[in-house]
Scaffold this motif. Structure first.
Motif, PDB file in Angstrom:
ATOM      1  N   ARG A 278       8.049  12.204   5.381  1.00  0.00           N
ATOM      2  CA  ARG A 278       7.293  13.370   4.918  1.00  0.00           C
ATOM      3  C   ARG A 278       5.854  12.913   4.730  1.00  0.00           C
ATOM      4  NH1 ARG A 278      10.570  15.917  -0.054  1.00  0.00           N
ATOM      5  NH2 ARG A 278       8.723  17.238  -0.038  1.00  0.00           N
ATOM      6  N   GLU A 279       5.162  12.800   5.842  1.00  0.00           N
ATOM      7  CA  GLU A 279       3.873  12.121   5.859  1.00  0.00           C
ATOM      8  C   GLU A 279       2.838  12.755   4.933  1.00  0.00           C
ATOM      9  OE1 GLU A 279       5.902  12.269   8.357  1.00  0.00           O
ATOM     10  OE2 GLU A 279       6.082  10.136   8.770  1.00  0.00           O
ATOM     11  N   LYS A 280       2.739  14.078   4.957  1.00  0.00           N
ATOM     12  CA  LYS A 280       1.727  14.731   4.119  1.00  0.00           C
ATOM     13  C   LYS A 280       2.017  14.523   2.638  1.00  0.00           C
ATOM     14  CE  LYS A 280       0.279  18.351   7.350  1.00  0.00           C
ATOM     15  NZ  LYS A 280       0.148  19.820   7.570  1.00  0.00           N
ATOM     16  N   THR A 281       3.284  14.617   2.270  1.00  0.00           N
ATOM     17  CA  THR A 281       3.647  14.405   0.874  1.00  0.00           C
ATOM     18  C   THR A 281       3.343  12.983   0.442  1.00  0.00           C
ATOM     19  OG1 THR A 281       5.381  16.082   0.964  1.00  0.00           O
ATOM     20  CG2 THR A 281       5.553  14.440  -0.772  1.00  0.00           C
ATOM     21  N   VAL A 282       3.720  12.022   1.277  1.00  0.00           N
ATOM     22  CA  VAL A 282       3.488  10.615   0.928  1.00  0.00           C
ATOM     23  C   VAL A 282       1.991  10.317   0.853  1.00  0.00           C
ATOM     24  CG1 VAL A 282       3.882   8.241   1.641  1.00  0.00           C
ATOM     25  CG2 VAL A 282       5.695   9.938   1.927  1.00  0.00           C
ATOM     26  N   GLN A 283       1.219  10.841   1.794  1.00  0.00           N
ATOM     27  CA  GLN A 283      -0.227  10.620   1.770  1.00  0.00           C
ATOM     28  C   GLN A 283      -0.863  11.204   0.518  1.00  0.00           C
ATOM     29  OE1 GLN A 283      -2.200   8.799   3.889  1.00  0.00           O
ATOM     30  NE2 GLN A 283      -3.848   9.239   2.432  1.00  0.00           N
ATOM     31  N   SER A 284      -0.259  12.258  -0.026  1.00  0.00           N
ATOM     32  CA  SER A 284      -0.837  12.886  -1.214  1.00  0.00           C
ATOM     33  C   SER A 284      -0.834  11.938  -2.415  1.00  0.00           C
ATOM     34  CB  SER A 284      -0.087  14.183  -1.556  1.00  0.00           C
ATOM     35  OG  SER A 284       1.204  13.925  -2.075  1.00  0.00           O
ATOM     36  N   PHE A 285       0.127  11.016  -2.479  1.00  0.00           N
ATOM     37  CA  PHE A 285       0.119  10.031  -3.573  1.00  0.00           C
ATOM     38  C   PHE A 285      -1.105   9.127  -3.459  1.00  0.00           C
ATOM     39  CE2 PHE A 285       4.630  11.147  -3.297  1.00  0.00           C
ATOM     40  CZ  PHE A 285       4.930  11.373  -4.635  1.00  0.00           C
ATOM     41  N   VAL A 286      -1.398   8.694  -2.253  1.00  0.00           N
ATOM     42  CA  VAL A 286      -2.583   7.869  -2.032  1.00  0.00           C
ATOM     43  C   VAL A 286      -3.838   8.653  -2.397  1.00  0.00           C
ATOM     44  CG1 VAL A 286      -3.929   6.603  -0.314  1.00  0.00           C
ATOM     45  CG2 VAL A 286      -1.425   6.550  -0.231  1.00  0.00           C
ATOM     46  N   ASN A 287      -3.891   9.896  -1.971  1.00  0.00           N
ATOM     47  CA  ASN A 287      -5.054  10.733  -2.270  1.00  0.00           C
ATOM     48  C   ASN A 287      -5.248  10.889  -3.775  1.00  0.00           C
ATOM     49  OD1 ASN A 287      -5.275  11.058   0.488  1.00  0.00           O
ATOM     50  ND2 ASN A 287      -4.388  13.115   0.510  1.00  0.00           N
ATOM     51  N   GLN A 288      -4.149  11.025  -4.498  1.00  0.00           N
ATOM     52  CA  GLN A 288      -4.263  11.189  -5.941  1.00  0.00           C
ATOM     53  C   GLN A 288      -4.808   9.927  -6.598  1.00  0.00           C
ATOM     54  OE1 GLN A 288      -0.635  12.133  -8.059  1.00  0.00           O
ATOM     55  NE2 GLN A 288      -1.664  12.128 -10.045  1.00  0.00           N
ATOM     56  N   PHE A 289      -4.260   8.778  -6.255  1.00  0.00           N
ATOM     57  CA  PHE A 289      -4.765   7.531  -6.835  1.00  0.00           C
ATOM     58  C   PHE A 289      -6.253   7.373  -6.555  1.00  0.00           C
ATOM     59  CE2 PHE A 289      -0.307   6.057  -7.070  1.00  0.00           C
ATOM     60  CZ  PHE A 289      -0.329   5.419  -8.301  1.00  0.00           C
ATOM     61  N   GLU A 290      -6.660   7.615  -5.333  1.00  0.00           N
ATOM     62  CA  GLU A 290      -8.070   7.430  -4.977  1.00  0.00           C
ATOM     63  C   GLU A 290      -8.959   8.409  -5.736  1.00  0.00           C
ATOM     64  OE1 GLU A 290      -7.541   5.668  -0.431  1.00  0.00           O
ATOM     65  OE2 GLU A 290      -7.972   7.800  -0.737  1.00  0.00           O
ATOM     66  N   ALA A 291      -8.519   9.658  -5.852  1.00  0.00           N
ATOM     67  CA  ALA A 291      -9.330  10.654  -6.555  1.00  0.00           C
ATOM     68  C   ALA A 291      -9.486  10.310  -8.029  1.00  0.00           C
ATOM     69  CB  ALA A 291      -8.699  12.037  -6.408  1.00  0.00           C
ATOM     70  N   VAL A 297      -5.786   1.104  -2.928  1.00  0.00           N
ATOM     71  CA  VAL A 297      -4.473   1.729  -2.763  1.00  0.00           C
ATOM     72  C   VAL A 297      -4.036   1.530  -1.321  1.00  0.00           C
ATOM     73  CG1 VAL A 297      -3.095   3.818  -3.075  1.00  0.00           C
ATOM     74  CG2 VAL A 297      -5.169   3.490  -4.424  1.00  0.00           C
ATOM     75  N   ARG A 298      -2.833   0.999  -1.134  1.00  0.00           N
ATOM     76  CA  ARG A 298      -2.323   0.751   0.210  1.00  0.00           C
ATOM     77  C   ARG A 298      -1.050   1.581   0.441  1.00  0.00           C
ATOM     78  NH1 ARG A 298      -4.942  -4.158   1.558  1.00  0.00           N
ATOM     79  NH2 ARG A 298      -6.744  -4.213   0.135  1.00  0.00           N
ATOM     80  N   LEU A 299      -0.986   2.228   1.573  1.00  0.00           N
ATOM     81  CA  LEU A 299       0.222   2.940   1.981  1.00  0.00           C
ATOM     82  C   LEU A 299       0.966   2.068   2.979  1.00  0.00           C
ATOM     83  CD1 LEU A 299       2.106   5.355   2.126  1.00  0.00           C
ATOM     84  CD2 LEU A 299       0.541   6.416   3.761  1.00  0.00           C
ATOM     85  N   LEU A 300       2.178   1.670   2.637  1.00  0.00           N
ATOM     86  CA  LEU A 300       2.998   0.810   3.480  1.00  0.00           C
ATOM     87  C   LEU A 300       4.130   1.639   4.072  1.00  0.00           C
ATOM     88  CD1 LEU A 300       3.314  -2.268   1.078  1.00  0.00           C
ATOM     89  CD2 LEU A 300       1.417  -1.643   2.599  1.00  0.00           C
ATOM     90  N   ASN A 301       4.211   1.630   5.380  1.00  0.00           N
ATOM     91  CA  ASN A 301       5.256   2.393   6.069  1.00  0.00           C
ATOM     92  C   ASN A 301       6.165   1.447   6.847  1.00  0.00           C
ATOM     93  OD1 ASN A 301       6.922   4.101   7.438  1.00  0.00           O
ATOM     94  ND2 ASN A 301       5.308   5.169   8.572  1.00  0.00           N
ATOM     95  N   PRO A 302       7.305   1.058   6.243  1.00  0.00           N
ATOM     96  CA  PRO A 302       8.239   0.167   6.924  1.00  0.00           C
ATOM     97  C   PRO A 302       9.409   0.918   7.560  1.00  0.00           C
ATOM     98  CG  PRO A 302       8.796   0.238   4.619  1.00  0.00           C
ATOM     99  CD  PRO A 302       7.670   1.241   4.826  1.00  0.00           C
ATOM    100  N   LEU A 303       9.328   2.251   7.659  1.00  0.00           N
ATOM    101  CA  LEU A 303      10.466   3.046   8.108  1.00  0.00           C
ATOM    102  C   LEU A 303      10.726   2.884   9.605  1.00  0.00           C
ATOM    103  CD1 LEU A 303       9.929   6.434   6.209  1.00  0.00           C
ATOM    104  CD2 LEU A 303      11.337   4.480   5.535  1.00  0.00           C
TER     105      LEU A 303
END
Length: 335
Positions: A278-291, A297-303
């Motif tokens: 759920r790429e948009k949802t997951v990216q929103s966590f990164v966006n929140q931390f940065e804001a 903040v690093r987004l790691l995608n091992p899927l």
């Protein structure tokens, strides 16, 4: 900041509205009704509906406009109250849907008598505010009483703040919301806890909440000196204190990160592990931390890619490459 009672443009999930506080005299507040998408909200004394009393739900949906009841015979509430919107019991939805208007408490000249909420399910006659959330609510609302309404009421004076935080496009919050929440949490919850934490989901019930190979991930992080922290096993005060103390936070995407993003220090390092496609949802966590001021903040995608997963049972977590995740954590300075 606008305080006008003039009509506003319809809310959009793509962008938060300009912050404003509308004072509504003899406001008709309608709790959640049956049918549709949680219809509820506020009507002015002239019968017009207040657009900013709608709530953004998940999947970019707004609460519906309710039917306007007859004011005759409706209970009246005296004094000054703040409109809080829909009260959610689910922790993540509570953060995203029930607290977004509380920035108003940084902009009040006079005290208020309470904050009016409507329970998520219509007709909850005995609905109560979840005591687990009291410390966070008190910190953000100057200990004003949260009042749950299960029938329409007319309020002598209602302060209706525009929403300042929420799902997806609203996740970054308005400057007014960010300026309110972070100092309040810092004052109310002194930092206390270990420097490196891994936010585990292994004790959550339900296969849909699981992370593939997470017990192996826990062992990896523990060997590296991380505390395996289970947020749901601690009260909110302890959670916030731990987030404020941490210098490195690692965890799969989930509700705990929404609270962590409000509380961690700007110089902390954060790794968000993607656990679902759920790429948009997951990216929103990164966006929140940065804001909220966290620069690293690093987004790691091992899927495993969807088209390479093969057959898996319904509800099973998305499979991940453990060795890839280990390498990503090492390359990004978390191991």
């Amino acid at each position: 900041m606008s305080t006008s009672s003039k009509p506003v443009a319809p809310l959009t999930p793509l962008q938060l509205p300009e912050p404003r506080i509308e004072r509504v005299r003899n406001a008709l507040v309608v709790p959640v009704q049956k049918g549709g998408r949680l219809p509820n909200g506020v009507f002015r004394s002239n019968g017009t509906f207040c657009e900013h009393s709608r709530t953004l739900l998940s999947q970019n949906r707004f609460t519906d406009i309710p039917d306007r009841p007859d004011r005759r015979g409706v209970m009246r509430i005296s004094g000054r109250h703040v409109f809080g919107g829909v009260m959610r019991d689910h922790f993540g939805h509570f953060l995203l849907e029930s607290l977004g208007r509380l920035w108003v408490f940084d902009h009040l000249d006079d005290p208020v008598d309470g904050v009016l909420f409507s329970p998520r399910r219509s007709g909850e006659r005995l609905a109560r505010f979840n005591p687990k959330y009291e410390s966070l609510f008190d910190a953000m609302a100057d200990e004003a009483a949260p009042l749950m309404i299960n029938a329409p009421v007319v309020v002598e004076e209602l302060l209706l703040p525009s929403p300042g935080f929420g799902h997806q496009g609203w996740i970054t919050g308005t400057p007014q919301f960010r300026a309110a929440v972070q100092p309040r949490l810092a004052t109310a919850f002194p930092a206390k806890g270990g420097p490196d934490i891994y936010l585990s989901r292994t004790r959550l019930a339900g296969v849909e909440k699981a992370v593939d190979k997470e017990q192996r991930i826990e062992r990896l992080m523990a060997r590296a000196g991380y505390e395996i922290f289970h947020p749901q096993d601690h009260d909110i005060s302890t959670q916030i204190a731990q987030y404020r103390a941490a210098r490195r936070v690692v965890g799969p995407d989930g509700s705990a990160l929404h609270l962590a993003a409000w509380a961690v220090r700007p110089n902390a390092k954060v790794a968000v592990i993607q656990r679902r496609h759920r790429e948009k949802t997951v990216q929103s966590f990164v966006n929140q931390f940065e804001a909220f001021g966290v620069a690293d903040v690093r987004l790691l995608n091992p899927l495993v890619a969807k088209n390479q997963q093969g057959m898996k049972e319904a509800g099973e977590p998305a499979p991940l490459y453990f060795r890839l995740l280990s390498r990503q954590l090492q390359e990004n300075g978390f191991l």
